[in-house]
Design an enzyme around this catalytic site. Structure first.
Site, mmCIF file in Angstrom:
data_model
loop_
_atom_site.group_PDB
_atom_site.id
_atom_site.type_symbol
_atom_site.label_atom_id
_atom_site.label_comp_id
_atom_site.label_asym_id
_atom_site.label_seq_id
_atom_site.Cartn_x
_atom_site.Cartn_y
_atom_site.Cartn_z
ATOM 1 N N LYS A 125 -11.724 -30.704 37.945
ATOM 2 C CA LYS A 125 -11.178 -31.950 36.947
ATOM 3 C C LYS A 125 -11.848 -31.800 35.824
ATOM 4 O O LYS A 125 -11.383 -32.271 34.525
ATOM 5 C CB LYS A 125 -11.716 -33.273 37.963
ATOM 6 C CG LYS A 125 -10.954 -33.328 39.020
ATOM 7 C CD LYS A 125 -11.226 -34.288 40.231
ATOM 8 C CE LYS A 125 -10.724 -34.619 41.374
ATOM 9 N NZ LYS A 125 -11.215 -35.239 42.349
ATOM 10 N N GLN A 169 -14.864 -38.906 44.160
ATOM 11 C CA GLN A 169 -14.586 -37.807 44.922
ATOM 12 C C GLN A 169 -14.926 -38.095 46.401
ATOM 13 O O GLN A 169 -15.800 -38.338 46.813
ATOM 14 C CB GLN A 169 -15.412 -36.479 44.601
ATOM 15 C CG GLN A 169 -14.728 -35.276 45.203
ATOM 16 C CD GLN A 169 -13.489 -34.985 45.023
ATOM 17 O OE1 GLN A 169 -13.185 -35.021 43.849
ATOM 18 N NE2 GLN A 169 -12.829 -34.521 46.046
ATOM 19 N N ASP A 192 -7.501 -43.294 39.932
ATOM 20 C CA ASP A 192 -6.767 -42.603 40.990
ATOM 21 C C ASP A 192 -6.031 -43.624 41.722
ATOM 22 O O ASP A 192 -4.827 -43.030 42.626
ATOM 23 C CB ASP A 192 -8.016 -42.433 41.979
ATOM 24 C CG ASP A 192 -8.102 -40.864 42.208
ATOM 25 O OD1 ASP A 192 -7.325 -40.123 41.626
ATOM 26 O OD2 ASP A 192 -9.002 -40.683 42.936
#
Length: 365
Positions: A125, A169, A192
């Site tokens: 990422k 995460q 997200d």
């Protein structure tokens, strides 16, 4: 492992598998024999329209057979190439906005613990951010960090005007309430798309979420760029996770498809799938969807990524999707490979979500 079904799979969990190496040798962009001379074809009642204009703007479709074959099967939807195009588009837009406003989008990634896979995903990422010009922020916390420690980091990024997207995460250590942490992310930075506000808005007619979860958004982008018309078509989503299945079903419904969700308690899943013009497979079971589940001419989007034993491979395993590719390609009109299909699109959508958040912050949305 499965990136489709596990509750802890997240945006870059596919990123390590971006190169599709297990498929047959692919030709250049080709047209199937069944294509008409015009911009539209019909496959089992499914209209697929190809946009006119420069070659770069057309859907990236590749034949799954060599030209010499007399049997033409499904065209491949090349997610890797499509994601590369999106990254180039994002890079150009970030550069333009940075020159105009004197600052760039910022993405903060929070990692708790030392899981090797999570560390790898976070590295991917961060690398992607650098490539497109997004500023990378990050906080790595030890395995024994408390839930309050994580919440303090999230709150800090919520208040930081240089941060336009926050990603935690997953999975986190068992002693941390993940839902509480995710709920703490500001809705306008939830790139997200997992927060209840974004999912709730997605489910409501006439309401738009600030962000859509990256993997299902990537599926829809592939369908869009391949020119697949969804309005009035029958779509089946196999799997009902909060990360992929549920938002994918809502997105399809938002495009006026008639949507059915097949899950572990559905007694006649194969029969239902055989009626679908579009199938999105996100159940987390290796090659569960067989060729006889697929309606002739259907479009198949395979979200799953699973490791299966294969002594012939150097690592002792190979990666497959939730769809049996070799069987399904003989029935489908369009199909995504695994790897190299949905996976590369996931992180591309994370970048576009972060860019969109930045644009809102500077009044460019």
């Amino acid at each position: 492992m499965s990136a489709a079904c596990g509750l802890y799979s997240q945006t870059a969990s596919f990123a390590n598998f971006a190169s599709f190496k297990s498929a047959p040798r692919l030709d250049s962009i080709v047209a199937r024999a069944q294509l008409t001379s015009g911009p539209e074809r019909r496959c089992a009642g499914l209209a697929t329209s190809f946009p006119s204009g420069p070659r770069a703007s057309r859907p990236i479709l590749r034949s799954t057979h060599r030209r010499s074959s007399t049997v033409m099967t499904a065209e491949l939807i090349d997610g890797k190439a499509t994601a590369a195009t999106i990254r180039k588009e994002t890079t150009a837009e970030v550069a333009t906005l940075k020159e105009k406003h004197g600052k760039a989008p910022g993405l903060a990634v929070v990692l708790v613990g030392g899981r090797k896979d999570s560390q790898s995903y976070v590295r991917n990422k961060k690398k992607a951010c650098v490539e497109v010009g997004i500023v990378d922020f990050g906080t790595d916390l030890p395995e024994d960090a408390t839930e309050e420690d994580v919440l303090q980091v999230v709150r800090g990024y919520n208040e930081d005007p240089a941060v336009h997207g926050i990603l935690v995460q997953l999975p986190m250590p068992a002693h941390i309430n993940e839902q509480r942490v995710l709920d703490a992310i500001s809705g306008d930075k939830d790139v997200d798309g997992f927060g209840p506000d974004n999912i709730g808005r997605l489910a409501m007619r006439g309401r738009e979420p600030a962000f859509v979860a990256c993997t299902p958004k990537g599926c829809m982008e592939l369908l869009k760029r391949a020119g697949v018309e969804l309005s009035g078509k029958r779509a089946v989503v196999v799997g009902r996770s909060n990360i992929v299945g549920t938002p994918a079903a809502l997105l399809l419904q938002g495009q006026d498809a008639t949507v059915t969700v097949v899950h572990s308690r559905t007694p006649n899943g194969a029969e239902i799938c055989r009626e679908a013009d579009v199938v999105i497979a996100a159940c987390g079971r290796a090659e569960m969807i067989r060729g006889d589940w697929i309606k002739p001419g259907a479009v198949v989007i395979d979200v799953g990524i699973n490791a299966v034993d294969d002594p012939s491979k150097k690592l002792g395993y190979r990666l497959v999707g939730d769809v049996h590719f070799e069987e399904a390609k003989e029935k489908a009109s369009l199909i995504t490979p695994v790897p190299g299909g949905v996976g590369p699109m996931t992180i591309a959508m994370l970048l576009t979500n972060t860019l969109e958040s930045f644009k809102r912050s500077v009044g460019e949305a």
